[in-house]
Write a protein that holds these residues in place. Sequence first.
Motif, short mmCIF file in Angstrom:
data_model
loop_
_atom_site.label_atom_id
_atom_site.label_comp_id
_atom_site.label_asym_id
_atom_site.label_seq_id
_atom_site.Cartn_x
_atom_site.Cartn_y
_atom_site.Cartn_z
N LEU A 198 -2.03 8.39 2.17
CA LEU A 198 -0.78 8.42 2.95
C LEU A 198 -0.59 7.44 3.99
O LEU A 198 0.35 6.79 4.21
CB LEU A 198 -0.70 9.91 3.74
CG LEU A 198 0.27 10.12 4.59
CD1 LEU A 198 1.74 10.31 4.01
CD2 LEU A 198 0.27 11.67 5.18
N ILE A 199 -1.71 6.96 4.75
CA ILE A 199 -1.68 6.04 5.58
C ILE A 199 -1.42 4.63 4.83
O ILE A 199 -0.70 3.97 5.37
CB ILE A 199 -2.94 5.91 6.52
CG1 ILE A 199 -2.93 7.11 7.34
CG2 ILE A 199 -3.04 4.66 7.18
CD1 ILE A 199 -4.56 7.44 8.14
N ARG A 200 -2.14 4.42 3.78
CA ARG A 200 -1.87 3.32 2.92
C ARG A 200 -0.18 3.24 2.57
O ARG A 200 0.28 2.19 2.81
CB ARG A 200 -2.52 3.16 1.80
CG ARG A 200 -2.57 1.85 0.92
CD ARG A 200 -3.12 1.98 -0.29
NE ARG A 200 -4.59 1.76 0.02
CZ ARG A 200 -5.49 2.95 -0.25
NH1 ARG A 200 -4.97 3.96 -0.99
NH2 ARG A 200 -6.86 2.88 -0.04
N LEU A 201 0.34 4.34 2.25
CA LEU A 201 1.65 4.12 1.77
C LEU A 201 2.66 3.95 3.10
O LEU A 201 3.63 3.24 3.18
CB LEU A 201 2.12 5.51 1.37
CG LEU A 201 1.58 5.89 -0.18
CD1 LEU A 201 2.00 7.11 -0.69
CD2 LEU A 201 2.39 4.84 -1.23
N THR A 202 2.38 4.54 4.19
CA THR A 202 3.08 4.31 5.67
C THR A 202 3.02 3.03 6.02
O THR A 202 3.74 2.40 6.58
CB THR A 202 2.47 5.19 6.54
OG1 THR A 202 2.67 6.50 6.15
CG2 THR A 202 3.25 5.13 7.88
N THR A 203 1.77 2.32 5.82
CA THR A 203 1.44 0.81 6.24
C THR A 203 2.36 -0.18 5.31
O THR A 203 2.98 -1.09 5.90
CB THR A 203 -0.16 0.59 5.89
OG1 THR A 203 -0.61 1.24 6.65
CG2 THR A 203 -0.10 -1.02 6.37
N MET A 205 5.31 0.68 3.85
CA MET A 205 6.61 0.91 4.05
C MET A 205 6.85 0.23 5.55
O MET A 205 7.83 -0.45 5.68
CB MET A 205 6.94 2.30 4.34
CG MET A 205 6.85 2.91 3.19
SD MET A 205 7.43 4.80 3.04
CE MET A 205 7.04 5.48 1.77
N ASP A 206 5.97 0.20 6.62
CA ASP A 206 6.29 -0.38 7.85
C ASP A 206 6.41 -2.10 7.65
O ASP A 206 6.86 -2.61 8.36
CB ASP A 206 4.88 -0.23 8.64
CG ASP A 206 5.31 1.09 9.60
OD1 ASP A 206 6.41 1.79 9.13
OD2 ASP A 206 4.49 1.43 10.64
N HIS A 210 8.35 -2.32 -0.26
CA HIS A 210 8.65 -1.01 -0.82
C HIS A 210 8.51 -1.03 -2.40
O HIS A 210 8.40 -0.06 -3.09
CB HIS A 210 10.23 -0.68 -0.73
CG HIS A 210 10.55 -0.74 0.81
ND1 HIS A 210 11.80 -1.00 1.66
CD2 HIS A 210 9.73 -0.23 2.02
CE1 HIS A 210 11.60 -0.78 2.82
NE2 HIS A 210 10.42 -0.28 3.24
N GLU A 211 8.50 -2.29 -2.92
CA GLU A 211 8.41 -2.39 -4.13
C GLU A 211 6.87 -2.05 -5.04
O GLU A 211 6.83 -2.07 -6.06
CB GLU A 211 8.92 -4.09 -4.72
CG GLU A 211 7.67 -4.85 -4.30
CD GLU A 211 8.13 -5.45 -2.77
OE1 GLU A 211 7.47 -6.34 -2.36
OE2 GLU A 211 8.93 -5.06 -2.13
N ILE A 212 5.68 -2.00 -4.12
CA ILE A 212 4.77 -1.65 -4.70
C ILE A 212 4.27 -0.32 -4.14
O ILE A 212 3.02 0.05 -4.31
CB ILE A 212 3.71 -2.84 -4.42
CG1 ILE A 212 3.62 -2.93 -2.82
CG2 ILE A 212 4.07 -4.12 -4.89
CD1 ILE A 212 2.51 -3.98 -2.24
N ILE A 213 4.98 0.79 -3.81
CA ILE A 213 4.53 1.74 -3.22
C ILE A 213 4.48 2.74 -4.14
O ILE A 213 3.66 3.82 -3.79
CB ILE A 213 5.62 2.41 -1.78
CG1 ILE A 213 7.03 2.43 -2.58
CG2 ILE A 213 5.50 1.34 -0.81
CD1 ILE A 213 7.86 2.91 -1.56
N LEU A 227 8.14 8.75 9.04
CA LEU A 227 6.85 9.00 8.08
C LEU A 227 5.50 8.52 9.01
O LEU A 227 4.46 9.19 9.00
CB LEU A 227 7.04 8.05 7.04
CG LEU A 227 5.63 7.98 6.10
CD1 LEU A 227 5.47 9.43 5.58
CD2 LEU A 227 6.02 6.96 4.79
N PHE A 228 5.72 7.72 9.96
CA PHE A 228 4.66 7.32 10.88
C PHE A 228 4.16 8.75 11.66
O PHE A 228 2.70 8.86 11.65
CB PHE A 228 4.94 6.40 11.96
CG PHE A 228 3.93 5.89 12.90
CD1 PHE A 228 3.05 4.88 12.55
CD2 PHE A 228 3.73 6.47 14.05
CE1 PHE A 228 1.97 4.74 13.44
CE2 PHE A 228 2.80 6.17 14.98
CZ PHE A 228 1.83 5.11 14.56
#
Length: 255
Positions: A198-203, A205-206, A210-213, A227-228
């Motif tokens: 979850l933290i990796r996905l949030t990072t 996005m921040d 977005h293309e590799i999430i 999300l943060f």
Amino acid sequence: MPVKLIKYELYDLIKSKWLLGIFFFYLSVAYAFLDFGKDTTKAIISHSNLALITLPLFSLLLSTIYFYNNKNFISFVLTQPVKRLWLFLSIFISLSLSLIIGFLLGSFLPFYYLLGIDYTYIRVLLLNAFVIPIFTSLGILLALIEEDRLKGVGLALLVWLIFSALYDGLLLYIIILFSDYPIEKFVIFLTLLNPIDLIRLTTLMDTGLHEIIGFAGKWLLKYSDKLFMFSALLSSFYSLLFLSLGSLVFRKKDF
């Protein structure tokens, strides 16, 4: 009394050079990514990915080893008029604080020196730091459950391996195996069970990648504005969960 215990344990951790080692490790890594990478976004992502692998490992090892090394001290303190809950919380707070200070200072200084103040990397660093209390409380819990030092450290390494590598592999296998079925919500649920993911996905996005999430990230992208906070709250929930379990075991344990 709790403040005195925290001060003593922090001083003990600083003497053991754990804090200095963690500080210089992340200082050198952050500087290397920024100086040689020449790309701020990639440097932030690379640093975050490394932190999400190493911080759980450092947290688990430090907490389990520290607990085993200080059993005599814990037994001695328990002979004094000190509540078990206060002693347990002081151990958790001192371990978490030492790791958080070492990580944040070591990571922030190179970014600040080369980039100045940037809101993105500050958010990423703070989010990565939420991993520390989770695995510190989990490491203490493992040390409380397993009396044997060698087995306890081995169990901590196994837990780290599961969360850092095996979990993602299992998730990918489930997605491939049941690709013909509507398992989107189930996959998202499994993703949220692992705070590292979850933290990796949030990072990602921040930082706008977005293309590799992946699939779960694309679903969570709809809630990117919140999300943060969601990641921080969920990480805090996991910390409190393991902390509560550890506190229950600690109060009933015979030292």
